[in-house]
Enzyme design. Structure first.
Site, mmCIF file in Angstrom:
data_model
loop_
_atom_site.group_PDB
_atom_site.id
_atom_site.type_symbol
_atom_site.label_atom_id
_atom_site.label_comp_id
_atom_site.label_asym_id
_atom_site.label_seq_id
_atom_site.Cartn_x
_atom_site.Cartn_y
_atom_site.Cartn_z
ATOM 1 N N TRP A 102 40.004 35.503 33.043
ATOM 2 C CA TRP A 102 41.348 35.602 32.455
ATOM 3 C C TRP A 102 42.401 35.042 33.393
ATOM 4 O O TRP A 102 43.349 34.383 32.953
ATOM 5 C CB TRP A 102 41.658 37.042 32.040
ATOM 6 C CG TRP A 102 40.826 37.456 30.872
ATOM 7 C CD1 TRP A 102 39.859 38.425 30.861
ATOM 8 C CD2 TRP A 102 40.834 36.893 29.544
ATOM 9 N NE1 TRP A 102 39.277 38.488 29.619
ATOM 10 C CE2 TRP A 102 39.851 37.574 28.789
ATOM 11 C CE3 TRP A 102 41.573 35.882 28.924
ATOM 12 C CZ2 TRP A 102 39.582 37.279 27.447
ATOM 13 C CZ3 TRP A 102 41.317 35.587 27.586
ATOM 14 C CH2 TRP A 102 40.336 36.279 26.869
ATOM 15 N N ASP A 183 48.663 40.913 34.546
ATOM 16 C CA ASP A 183 47.957 41.029 33.262
ATOM 17 C C ASP A 183 47.133 42.306 33.348
ATOM 18 O O ASP A 183 46.147 42.374 34.071
ATOM 19 C CB ASP A 183 47.065 39.799 33.057
ATOM 20 C CG ASP A 183 46.171 39.928 31.822
ATOM 21 O OD1 ASP A 183 46.268 40.941 31.106
ATOM 22 O OD2 ASP A 183 45.379 38.995 31.576
ATOM 23 N N LYS A 207 42.683 46.908 23.689
ATOM 24 C CA LYS A 207 41.704 47.574 24.545
ATOM 25 C C LYS A 207 42.039 49.070 24.668
ATOM 26 O O LYS A 207 41.301 49.889 24.178
ATOM 27 C CB LYS A 207 41.657 46.924 25.930
ATOM 28 C CG LYS A 207 40.810 45.654 25.966
ATOM 29 C CD LYS A 207 41.576 44.388 25.790
ATOM 30 C CE LYS A 207 40.665 43.170 25.748
ATOM 31 N NZ LYS A 207 41.342 41.957 26.156
HETATM 32 C C1 LIG Z 1 41.446 40.554 26.357
HETATM 33 C C2 LIG Z 1 42.177 40.009 27.511
HETATM 34 C C3 LIG Z 1 43.030 38.920 27.396
HETATM 35 C C4 LIG Z 1 43.229 38.166 26.099
HETATM 36 O O1 LIG Z 1 43.966 38.919 25.219
HETATM 37 P P1 LIG Z 1 44.419 38.339 23.799
HETATM 38 O O2 LIG Z 1 45.294 39.437 23.294
HETATM 39 O O3 LIG Z 1 43.172 38.134 22.992
HETATM 40 O O4 LIG Z 1 45.117 37.070 24.006
HETATM 41 C C5 LIG Z 1 43.716 38.501 28.521
HETATM 42 N N1 LIG Z 1 43.555 39.119 29.713
HETATM 43 C C6 LIG Z 1 42.720 40.167 29.860
HETATM 44 C C7 LIG Z 1 42.586 40.820 31.197
HETATM 45 C C8 LIG Z 1 41.998 40.644 28.769
HETATM 46 O O5 LIG Z 1 41.181 41.693 28.913
#
Ligand SMILES: *Cc1c(COP(=O)(O)O)cnc(C)c1O
Length: 372
Positions: A102, A183, A207
């Site tokens: 990511w 993030d 999540k």
């Molecule tokens: C799932 C995830 C993403 C992507 O998220 P989207 O909402 O599908 O764009 C980005 N960073 C992390 C750490 C993730 O777990």
């Protein structure tokens, strides 16, 4: 009805109580004669839900008053572009710490956005990629930070590689001078973290927070003030802050489900209580892996093992396939590792019940005995 033992990485399991509440309230919300989805986003009925969801985020994360909580759209993936769009001005450099897939995506989108929007430079401050396998976070002395950087970007939990910064109330993120942007898609609200060390935190809701379609952005007001003003209004985080995430029509039903999920979390005792539960869940799996005499192997350094996404390997891809298939036959869903890395991954977010994890650990022991 029997609930699946859902170990999906995202969209992921939601608390049963949040779903049951949605079922009960679906047709006639709060005696209004219609569902929450059918209400105007400017009306009193929806506004109450909206503000309750926002307030629950602030309360559960113990955010100080100088932070705004935004609900926007586009997922964390859109934030990969929107963060540099807002905060990486020409003549400045943004430092990226990459600890998994990511983070790689975040860098790549920042580079593209910087070019497209005449922004500043993107600098790789550290990467723990070793032959495509991320197994740890960098040490402080490995960070090559730019003096006067626009911001430093990190990923607190790498969902695919199962690599997490060991953050806690007394374990801060490594010291950086520039504003820190994180993030936190896959570990927000899963453990206690001092949020005041971050200037911006963002994540997709699917999540730990609710359903997909809602993206959460938490930002210091002073940081939002500094964002670029020459962008279309819809792309400026400032716009969403000024309008309390009601600049245009928000994903109302998604935010309603966030409200239900966070109300459940609060009723369970909040982040401290769920953290204790999450730590135990993770330990049950890691102990099983480490106690398997080498049949199961977790590649991640012990100090960086995620309590949200537990990854491991079996001796052969054939055994991994058999493991996933047999688990599915026992209603254990979503255990196949990400297609880019293979292996097994169990995502054990807040809503994943301890009993499911115990069942998985028991299955692992049984499988190892039969096939080891
Ligand atoms: C799932 C995830 C993403 C992507 O998220 P989207 O909402 O599908 O764009 C980005 N960073 C992390 C750490 C993730 O777990």
């Amino acid at each position: 009805m029997s609930r699946a033992l859902n170990f999906n990485a995202g969209p992921a399991s939601l608390p049963f109580a949040a779903l049951a509440r949605a079922r009960d309230e679906l047709i006639d919300f709060d005696g209004s004669g219609m569902s929450v989805m059918e209400h105007s986003h400017r009306g009193k009925v929806y506004e109450k839900v909206h503000h309750e969801a926002t307030a629950l985020v602030a309360e559960l994360l113990e955010l100080p008053k100088d932070y705004d909580v935004l609900f926007v759209q586009g997922g964390a993936s859109m934030a990969f572009a929107q963060i540099p769009m807002n905060f990486l001005e020409a003549g400045k450099t943004a430092d990226y710490i990459v600890t998994g897939a990511w983070g790689e995506k975040a860098v790549s989108e920042a580079r593209a956005m910087s070019k497209a929007a005449n922004g500043g430079e993107v600098h790789m401050a550290a990467s723990t990629q070793q032959d495509k396998t991320y197994v740890r976070v960098p040490r402080q002395d490995e960070l090559s930070l730019t003096p006067g950087a626009a911001y430093v970007h990190c990923t607190s939990n790498e969902t695919i590689h199962g690599v997490e910064y060991a953050l806690g109330p007394s374990t801060p993120f490594p010291k950086v001078q520039a504003p820190l942007i994180c993030d936190m898609s896959s570990d927000i609200l899963g453990r206690r973290v001092d949020m005041t060390q971050f200037d911006v935190v963002y994540g997709g809701a699917q999540k730990n927070i609710g359903p997909s379609g809602v993206t959460i952005v938490i930002a210091k007001k002073s940081m939002l003030d500094r964002g670029r003003k020459d962008l279309p209004a819809i792309f400026q985080y400032r716009t969403h802050a000024e309008n309390k995430s009601l600049y245009n029509t928000p994903p109302t039903f998604g935010i309603y489900l966030v409200r239900n999920t966070l109300a459940w979390l609060k009723s369970e005792g909040g982040v401290a209580a769920i953290e204790a539960r999450n730590v135990k869940k993770a330990a049950a799996l890691y102990d099983t892996i480490d106690g398997s005499g080498g049949f199961y192997r977790c590649p991640v350094d012990k100090a960086c093992r995620s309590i949200m996404n537990v990854v491991w390997r079996l001796p052969t891809p054939e055994l991994e396939e058999a493991f996933v298939k047999e688990a599915e036959a026992q209603q254990m869903i979503g255990l196949k590792g990400h297609r880019s890395v293979g292996g097994i991954r169990a995502s054990i977010y807040n809503a994943v019940e301890p009993a499911w994890v115990d069942a998985l650990a028991a299955f692992m022991k049984d499988f190892a005995k039969r096939r080891g």
